[in-house]
Design a protein around this motif. Structure first.
Motif, PDB file in Angstrom:
ATOM      1  N   GLU A  37       0.835  -1.207   0.000  1.00 48.59           N
ATOM      2  CA  GLU A  37       0.000   0.000   0.000  1.00 48.59           C
ATOM      3  C   GLU A  37       0.866   1.252   0.000  1.00 48.59           C
ATOM      4  O   GLU A  37       0.618   2.187  -0.764  1.00 48.59           O
ATOM      5  CB  GLU A  37      -0.917   0.018   1.232  1.00 48.59           C
ATOM      6  CG  GLU A  37      -2.151  -0.823   1.105  1.00 48.59           C
ATOM      7  CD  GLU A  37      -2.998  -0.767   2.364  1.00 48.59           C
ATOM      8  OE1 GLU A  37      -2.976   0.255   3.084  1.00 48.59           O
ATOM      9  OE2 GLU A  37      -3.691  -1.766   2.635  1.00 48.59           O
ATOM     10  N   GLN A  44      -1.252   5.774  -6.779  1.00 47.98           N
ATOM     11  CA  GLN A  44      -2.697   5.857  -6.543  1.00 47.98           C
ATOM     12  C   GLN A  44      -3.143   7.316  -6.413  1.00 47.98           C
ATOM     13  O   GLN A  44      -4.191   7.699  -6.930  1.00 47.98           O
ATOM     14  CB  GLN A  44      -3.090   5.067  -5.281  1.00 47.98           C
ATOM     15  CG  GLN A  44      -2.921   3.571  -5.412  1.00 47.98           C
ATOM     16  CD  GLN A  44      -3.837   2.952  -6.452  1.00 47.98           C
ATOM     17  OE1 GLN A  44      -4.839   3.512  -6.868  1.00 47.98           O
ATOM     18  NE2 GLN A  44      -3.472   1.762  -6.903  1.00 47.98           N
ATOM     19  N   ARG A  91      -3.870   2.912 -14.810  1.00 48.84           N
ATOM     20  CA  ARG A  91      -4.499   2.010 -13.844  1.00 48.84           C
ATOM     21  C   ARG A  91      -4.102   0.564 -14.131  1.00 48.84           C
ATOM     22  O   ARG A  91      -3.776  -0.201 -13.227  1.00 48.84           O
ATOM     23  CB  ARG A  91      -6.017   2.181 -13.885  1.00 48.84           C
ATOM     24  CG  ARG A  91      -6.744   1.439 -12.784  1.00 48.84           C
ATOM     25  CD  ARG A  91      -8.220   1.772 -12.746  1.00 48.84           C
ATOM     26  NE  ARG A  91      -8.392   3.114 -12.188  1.00 48.84           N
ATOM     27  CZ  ARG A  91      -9.244   4.024 -12.649  1.00 48.84           C
ATOM     28  NH1 ARG A  91     -10.019   3.758 -13.667  1.00 48.84           N
ATOM     29  NH2 ARG A  91      -9.336   5.196 -12.077  1.00 48.84           N
ATOM     30  N   SER A  92      -4.116   0.210 -15.398  1.00 46.05           N
ATOM     31  CA  SER A  92      -3.736  -1.144 -15.805  1.00 46.05           C
ATOM     32  C   SER A  92      -2.260  -1.418 -15.489  1.00 46.05           C
ATOM     33  O   SER A  92      -1.910  -2.488 -14.972  1.00 46.05           O
ATOM     34  CB  SER A  92      -4.002  -1.314 -17.293  1.00 46.05           C
ATOM     35  OG  SER A  92      -3.554  -2.564 -17.738  1.00 46.05           O
ATOM     36  N   GLN A  95      -1.843  -1.789 -11.729  1.00 38.73           N
ATOM     37  CA  GLN A  95      -2.400  -3.064 -11.278  1.00 38.73           C
ATOM     38  C   GLN A  95      -1.453  -4.211 -11.603  1.00 38.73           C
ATOM     39  O   GLN A  95      -1.260  -5.123 -10.803  1.00 38.73           O
ATOM     40  CB  GLN A  95      -3.775  -3.309 -11.887  1.00 38.73           C
ATOM     41  CG  GLN A  95      -4.511  -4.478 -11.278  1.00 38.73           C
ATOM     42  CD  GLN A  95      -4.729  -4.308  -9.783  1.00 38.73           C
ATOM     43  OE1 GLN A  95      -5.215  -3.285  -9.328  1.00 38.73           O
ATOM     44  NE2 GLN A  95      -4.361  -5.309  -9.012  1.00 38.73           N
ATOM     45  N   GLU A  96      -0.845  -4.151 -12.772  1.00 37.73           N
ATOM     46  CA  GLU A  96       0.112  -5.186 -13.162  1.00 37.73           C
ATOM     47  C   GLU A  96       1.318  -5.187 -12.222  1.00 37.73           C
ATOM     48  O   GLU A  96       1.775  -6.246 -11.772  1.00 37.73           O
ATOM     49  CB  GLU A  96       0.564  -4.952 -14.608  1.00 37.73           C
ATOM     50  CG  GLU A  96       1.428  -6.063 -15.158  1.00 37.73           C
ATOM     51  CD  GLU A  96       1.775  -5.838 -16.621  1.00 37.73           C
ATOM     52  OE1 GLU A  96       2.850  -6.303 -17.015  1.00 37.73           O
ATOM     53  OE2 GLU A  96       0.985  -5.210 -17.348  1.00 37.73           O
ATOM     54  N   VAL A  98       1.398  -4.008  -9.115  1.00 35.23           N
ATOM     55  CA  VAL A  98       0.929  -4.448  -7.801  1.00 35.23           C
ATOM     56  C   VAL A  98       0.837  -5.974  -7.770  1.00 35.23           C
ATOM     57  O   VAL A  98       1.276  -6.612  -6.807  1.00 35.23           O
ATOM     58  CB  VAL A  98      -0.435  -3.807  -7.446  1.00 35.23           C
ATOM     59  CG1 VAL A  98      -1.068  -4.484  -6.246  1.00 35.23           C
ATOM     60  CG2 VAL A  98      -0.276  -2.316  -7.185  1.00 35.23           C
ATOM     61  N   ASN A  99       0.286  -6.561  -8.820  1.00 31.78           N
ATOM     62  CA  ASN A  99       0.172  -8.022  -8.872  1.00 31.78           C
ATOM     63  C   ASN A  99       1.539  -8.700  -8.856  1.00 31.78           C
ATOM     64  O   ASN A  99       1.718  -9.712  -8.171  1.00 31.78           O
ATOM     65  CB  ASN A  99      -0.620  -8.460 -10.102  1.00 31.78           C
ATOM     66  CG  ASN A  99      -2.088  -8.146  -9.990  1.00 31.78           C
ATOM     67  OD1 ASN A  99      -2.618  -7.931  -8.906  1.00 31.78           O
ATOM     68  ND2 ASN A  99      -2.764  -8.087 -11.116  1.00 31.78           N
ATOM     69  N   ARG A 102       2.875  -8.318  -5.325  1.00 30.29           N
ATOM     70  CA  ARG A 102       2.106  -9.169  -4.415  1.00 30.29           C
ATOM     71  C   ARG A 102       2.570 -10.623  -4.551  1.00 30.29           C
ATOM     72  O   ARG A 102       2.734 -11.331  -3.563  1.00 30.29           O
ATOM     73  CB  ARG A 102       0.612  -9.054  -4.691  1.00 30.29           C
ATOM     74  CG  ARG A 102      -0.244  -9.837  -3.695  1.00 30.29           C
ATOM     75  CD  ARG A 102      -1.737  -9.713  -3.959  1.00 30.29           C
ATOM     76  NE  ARG A 102      -2.193  -8.357  -3.744  1.00 30.29           N
ATOM     77  CZ  ARG A 102      -2.840  -7.624  -4.650  1.00 30.29           C
ATOM     78  NH1 ARG A 102      -3.113  -8.112  -5.833  1.00 30.29           N
ATOM     79  NH2 ARG A 102      -3.235  -6.412  -4.369  1.00 30.29           N
TER      80      ARG A 102
END
Length: 164
Positions: A37, A44, A91-92, A95-96, A98-99, A102
């Motif tokens: 985060e 973000q 955003r995409s 997200q990529e 972040v994934n 993660r």
């Protein structure tokens, strides 16, 4: 008459671990989520700024489109469409990333869980410890709480070492 003595081995010691529960409750997992985060907070915030800008453009367009010339409307619509695509692309991309991060953190946690299971298995002389795909197990052989305690203890040790 002599009775033969059976030298039977003791029954196998079995254990079962709920890895999903460990991944959900381990302090390392919570720390990794918090770290992610914080790591992606600037991106973000940038997305939020762009979304507000887009919202402002759309409201301005809706309010003033009747007073605009056809050229001005087309230019404003193009600007809105470009910003919309930019936000979707960013955003995409985020997200990529972040994934990926993660998955890296999850891989570290899974390695730590496997190490914990191995150490508990060896120290408590288990013959077999299972996880994944277990439909049912009794609490008698569930060692998930022991593994969670191990992870919590390890986390506290790491945290204490870091704070020195």
């Amino acid at each position: 008459m002599t009775v033969p003595v059976a030298w039977a081995e003791p029954p196998a010691k079995l254990g079962v671990v709920n890895v999903s529960l460990l991944i959900e409750q381990a302090p390392q997992a919570k720390a990794a989520s918090k770290k992610l985060e914080q790591e992606f907070a600037p991106q973000q915030k940038e997305l939020e700024k762009l979304a507000k800008k887009l919202d402002g453009l759309q409201k301005d367009y809706a309010k003033n489109k009747l007073a605009m010339s056809a050229t001005q409307r087309t230019a404003k619509e193009r600007e809105i469409a470009l910003l919309t695509r930019e936000i979707q692309r960013r955003r995409s991309d985020i997200q990529e990333l972040v994934n990926l991060r993660r998955n890296e953190e999850l891989s570290k946690l899974q390695a730590l869980i496997n190490q914990a299971i191995r150490e508990i298995g060896e120290s408590q002389k288990y013959d077999l410890i299972l996880y994944d795909g277990i439909a049912f197990s009794s609490k008698r052989i569930d060692i998930t709480p022991q593994v969670l305690q191990y992870l919590q203890k390890r986390y506290k040790q790491q945290k204490a070492a870091f704070n020195r």
